[in-house]
Design a protein around this motif. Sequence first.
Motif, short mmCIF file in Angstrom:
data_model
loop_
_atom_site.label_atom_id
_atom_site.label_comp_id
_atom_site.label_asym_id
_atom_site.label_seq_id
_atom_site.Cartn_x
_atom_site.Cartn_y
_atom_site.Cartn_z
N SER A 167 51.93 26.44 22.69
CA SER A 167 51.55 25.24 23.62
C SER A 167 51.75 24.07 22.91
O SER A 167 52.40 22.97 23.45
CB SER A 167 50.38 25.47 24.04
N GLU A 183 54.83 20.94 23.58
CA GLU A 183 54.53 19.56 23.73
C GLU A 183 55.52 18.84 22.80
O GLU A 183 56.10 17.84 22.95
CB GLU A 183 53.23 19.28 23.39
N LYS A 214 51.39 19.59 31.12
CA LYS A 214 50.31 20.49 32.09
C LYS A 214 50.41 22.02 31.61
O LYS A 214 49.57 22.60 31.80
CB LYS A 214 50.63 20.22 33.78
N GLU A 226 48.91 22.64 28.56
CA GLU A 226 47.37 22.82 28.69
C GLU A 226 46.91 24.22 29.44
O GLU A 226 45.98 24.78 28.99
CB GLU A 226 46.82 21.71 29.53
N ARG A 249 47.27 26.87 26.76
CA ARG A 249 45.89 27.00 26.21
C ARG A 249 44.80 27.32 26.60
O ARG A 249 43.88 28.23 26.04
CB ARG A 249 45.69 25.40 25.59
N ASN A 250 44.42 27.05 27.80
CA ASN A 250 43.38 27.82 28.45
C ASN A 250 43.54 29.09 28.70
O ASN A 250 42.45 29.75 28.74
CB ASN A 250 43.31 27.15 30.01
#
Length: 509
Positions: free
Chosen positions: A90, A94, A133, A136, A139-140
């Motif tokens: 992740s 980015e 997004k 993110e 990562r979640n």
Amino acid sequence: MPVDYSKWDKLELSDDEDFDCHPNVDKASMIRWKQAEIHRQRRERQDKIKALKLEKAMNERIVGALATLSPSSTSFSSPGAAASAAATLSKDMEEWDKTLANDVFVMAHSDRDARWAPPTPDPFFMKRVGIPKAAEDLRNAAGAVAVAIKTAGATAGNSSPEEVAALVEPLEKVRASFVEAFGKRNGEIDAEIRKEEEAIKAKLTSENMSEGFNKTIVAAKPKPSDEEEKATISKKTKKVVEKKTEIVTLNAPNQSEAAAAATSAAAAEPSATAGSSSASSSSTSTASTAATADDDEDEEVYITNPYVEEFSRLVKPEDSFKFIGQHPFILKAKYSDEILAEAFSLQMKGQPKQAKQCVHQSLMIQYCELLGKDGVSLFFQRLANPSHKAREQFMKDVNDTYTRIANRVKELKKQEEEKELEEKRQGEARVAAALQPDGSYKLPVEDEEDQRRSDVFDTLPRELQVALLKQDVDEINAFLATAGTDAEKYLKEAASVGLITLSDELQGE
């Protein structure tokens, strides 16, 4: 067969006189604006293709990394390792997205025409997958897997495939959705790139034009002209006719004793072995007057064509120009090299003025050959102008070339002088080695042949012994010139044991 002119319909003209513009607008300005707009659109279309290719490469990189997070992958080790790898990916996603956006921005704003408006983001490029997004969500999902592992207390060693699949289910759903999204996006990118490339090919520009065909014709090497061939044959024939052999007879009846002795003296040369540590390896070459004459006649001829030889002696530029016009075949590299070799020979003989003139004529042939037939006249026109740069450059080339030849000749002569000094020193050393306590000279003896040579050496006059030990031709000739009728006897005695080697003509006499 009808000619197809349809390809010319693709020409994109910015100064077409057929278009209409408002009467209050200057048509020339409108043409320049239209030209700028065409170039802007072409540039932005190329930038878009490059940006889409960069985006596709990034998407493929992300899909390849996501594949390692699947339990079915060979690189999958455990749910915990997959969660950790997802968290790292992740962050990488980015970073890759920021690098892509920066590269595209720099490319769009670099080397732009001042007449163009500032670049605007391309709508299609802006529809790419939202990396922030997606990172993110990844990562979640990784966090959810970590929590599930902690709650279940599962480890890599005691979990069944079903338990592993249940633990990584949140991550697998996110991973599968991203793979599908990036795959779909890459398909759209391929279609958009094809569309833009077809738009580029729709118009003929200087960037997409290519060479239709190319043909190279190499002219065959021209045969020598009749004038050149006859001149070469004449030169060779002249050399053969002029060569002759002169035989000198010792003590000829119609010569005085002094003249006969002088002739005999010129035919002697010292032995290479007299006074050396090994008498068996000694041998001396004798140069007769006839041999000397033949050597002069056999002297290497550098210039093989009489017309080229005549050209090398010309001094005035106008004479050279006229001569080249009458004999254009001399404008060849081989004749330039022959004249340059003659210049070196003249410099060795101590004729610097004639040597430099040959250098001048040799370079003149080189320049005229490079300029071609149509440039010869222009070359001599500029050569006639004392203040023209072309003349200055030519004369500088002449002076530099002659200086290199002169320096090389000077170096060779210095080497010859050093060699002569060394030979003289060795001769004196041989004399000192052969000197006996009683003042006589003896040759070293190792076998019967050496003994015979030593016995004959002892019968020779002292002056001739010293000359033979020194291997000094001048001293030998000086002695024979004063020996009278005995000169022939000394020569035959010395030659019988190898102290002196006579030429074939003298041995026949």
